[in-house]
Scaffold this active site. Sequence first.
Site, PDB file in Angstrom:
ATOM      1  N   GLU A 187      50.438  37.693  26.197  1.00  0.00           N
ATOM      2  CA  GLU A 187      49.679  38.663  25.420  1.00  0.00           C
ATOM      3  C   GLU A 187      50.344  39.055  24.099  1.00  0.00           C
ATOM      4  O   GLU A 187      50.759  40.219  23.926  1.00  0.00           O
ATOM      5  CB  GLU A 187      49.417  39.919  26.257  1.00  0.00           C
ATOM      6  CG  GLU A 187      48.670  39.640  27.531  1.00  0.00           C
ATOM      7  CD  GLU A 187      48.227  40.911  28.244  1.00  0.00           C
ATOM      8  OE1 GLU A 187      48.506  42.016  27.744  1.00  0.00           O
ATOM      9  OE2 GLU A 187      47.576  40.797  29.290  1.00  0.00           O
ATOM     10  N   GLU A 383      45.967  36.701  34.815  1.00  0.00           N
ATOM     11  CA  GLU A 383      45.989  38.084  35.312  1.00  0.00           C
ATOM     12  C   GLU A 383      44.566  38.583  35.463  1.00  0.00           C
ATOM     13  O   GLU A 383      43.727  38.387  34.579  1.00  0.00           O
ATOM     14  CB  GLU A 383      46.693  39.044  34.333  1.00  0.00           C
ATOM     15  CG  GLU A 383      48.173  38.893  34.270  1.00  0.00           C
ATOM     16  CD  GLU A 383      48.816  39.869  33.287  1.00  0.00           C
ATOM     17  OE1 GLU A 383      48.246  40.956  33.026  1.00  0.00           O
ATOM     18  OE2 GLU A 383      49.890  39.531  32.769  1.00  0.00           O
TER      19      GLU A 383
HETATM   20  C1  GCO Z   1      49.188  43.384  30.444  1.00  0.00           C
HETATM   21  C2  GCO Z   1      50.395  42.810  31.034  1.00  0.00           C
HETATM   22  C3  GCO Z   1      50.718  43.370  32.388  1.00  0.00           C
HETATM   23  C4  GCO Z   1      50.111  44.689  32.727  1.00  0.00           C
HETATM   24  C5  GCO Z   1      48.727  44.523  33.294  1.00  0.00           C
HETATM   25  C6  GCO Z   1      48.028  45.818  33.582  1.00  0.00           C
HETATM   26  O1  GCO Z   1      48.131  42.784  30.513  1.00  0.00           O
HETATM   27  O2  GCO Z   1      49.259  44.472  29.877  1.00  0.00           O
HETATM   28  O3  GCO Z   1      50.381  41.453  31.052  1.00  0.00           O
HETATM   29  O4  GCO Z   1      52.099  43.443  32.292  1.00  0.00           O
HETATM   30  O5  GCO Z   1      50.880  45.392  33.624  1.00  0.00           O
HETATM   31  O6  GCO Z   1      47.940  43.828  32.390  1.00  0.00           O
HETATM   32  O7  GCO Z   1      47.925  46.591  32.425  1.00  0.00           O
END
Ligand code: GCO
Length: 483
Positions: A187, A383
């Site tokens: 990200e 994710e």
């Molecule tokens: C993000 C990160 C994760 C977060 C998850 C929830 O997307 O911010 O990759 O580390 O913890 O997404 O916010």
Amino acid sequence: MSSVTRSGTATGPTPGHHADSERSLRFPPDFLWGAATAAYQVEGASTADGRTPSIWDTFSATPGAVACGHTGAEATDHYHRYEQDIKLMSELGLGAYRFSVAWPRFQPGGRGPVNPAGLAFYDRLVDGLLQAGIEPALTLYHWDLPQELEDAGGWTARDTSERFAEYAGLVAARLGDRVRYWSTLNEPWCSAYLGYATGEHAPGRRDPIASLRAVHHLLLGHGLAIRSLRAHLPANAQTSIVLNLAQVRPADDSAADVEAARLVDGVYNRVFLSPLFHGEYPADVLAATAHLTDWGFVRDGDLDVVASPIDLLGINYYQPTVVAAGADPDAEAPALPGLQDVRFVQPPGPVTDMGWAVDATGLSDLLLRVHRELPDLPILVTENGAAYPDDVCADGAVHDPDRIEYLRSHLVAAHRALTAGVDLRGYFVWSLLDNFEWAFGYTKRFGLVHVDYSTQRRTLKDSAHWYAKVISRNGVDTAPGER
Ligand code: GCO
């Protein structure tokens, strides 16, 4: 220019893998079922064995930066409890575990030699996973920049891209014989914009020009790192970047809202996708930010490096993004560069404990959009998940029906995308464990596994038992009337 190569032996979806009963959807036989974490969110042991501070150690020690003054100093103590955690993964039947390497643990200070004790931890983790039959999926950078590099300019400085490529080569040289899935950055949207424009994440800067420099140096670092990974990794390694692409929707079909959505798509998505896959920054984003910078930090040849071929794209999805024209007078953080005349609209309907809308159509729409634009690109959902305020009940269990329903509906959406031809290779739940949720500290729980932070006791939530069944059946049920 098409910069994506398709490689590896995994096959795409095969028609006819759909139903083993009216309401049951089955996934391709080699579908990768996983769960994800990130180093700073779970490892703890922040001063152990030669690890030096990262920007998140500094930021979380800054009064007011993180809820309740929480820090990742102890987190879930995964550094010491990884063997127990691998056992939990085995109970779930995970096919893959996505984790990140802490740069300041592996190469303290971000320069110089490998820290043998840091390497030893990742050696043990990778070996433990492989012994348990779990595929390690390694992310090189999940936001824990060595503080020394931030002191030298962080991602606003070109040298950080070079340092990142060197670090990538060091990790690949040590773990490349056993790790097949490699992601460079997690990200970069968050690193650049939340880190340097809104100040909500480390290093907490509020400088829109710095955030655009960071966008470019993150992407340059990615491209240089891909080249360095390729130099060290066997041919069957799968290289990728993980993007939190936004499924952007206009609040209504007025020309002004549609224009706002186009602009947000540019600053959120295309500013990453275009250089990565077409070797150029989008003209509308350059125009929308021209009052801030002429992008003179992009040098000749950089974009060829950024567009170095990769094997997979990782996509993180949580909620759709609904936007309307007009500045938001109540905004708490500064606008992202170029988005001063746009506001974000909360869609109606249920939300998670983060206040994020629950809408699985965003996932299928997003996967289809990427597939339309990059039809040869295999995708992993790296994710997806939801925070809810979970407690261990008197019966010793954690009942989290909302999370089960969130995950179920999103798996149905992922399956819908597969059926429509998206080359989706796997799905990772965020997260394996409750953990340090960045600026929210430990106040938000995303885990399949509950963590009692006073004892470090782990308890499988109902969603963990449910996910284990999904994995063992290689399938998920639709709800009545869902399809
Ligand atoms: C993000 C990160 C994760 C977060 C998850 C929830 O997307 O911010 O990759 O580390 O913890 O997404 O916010």
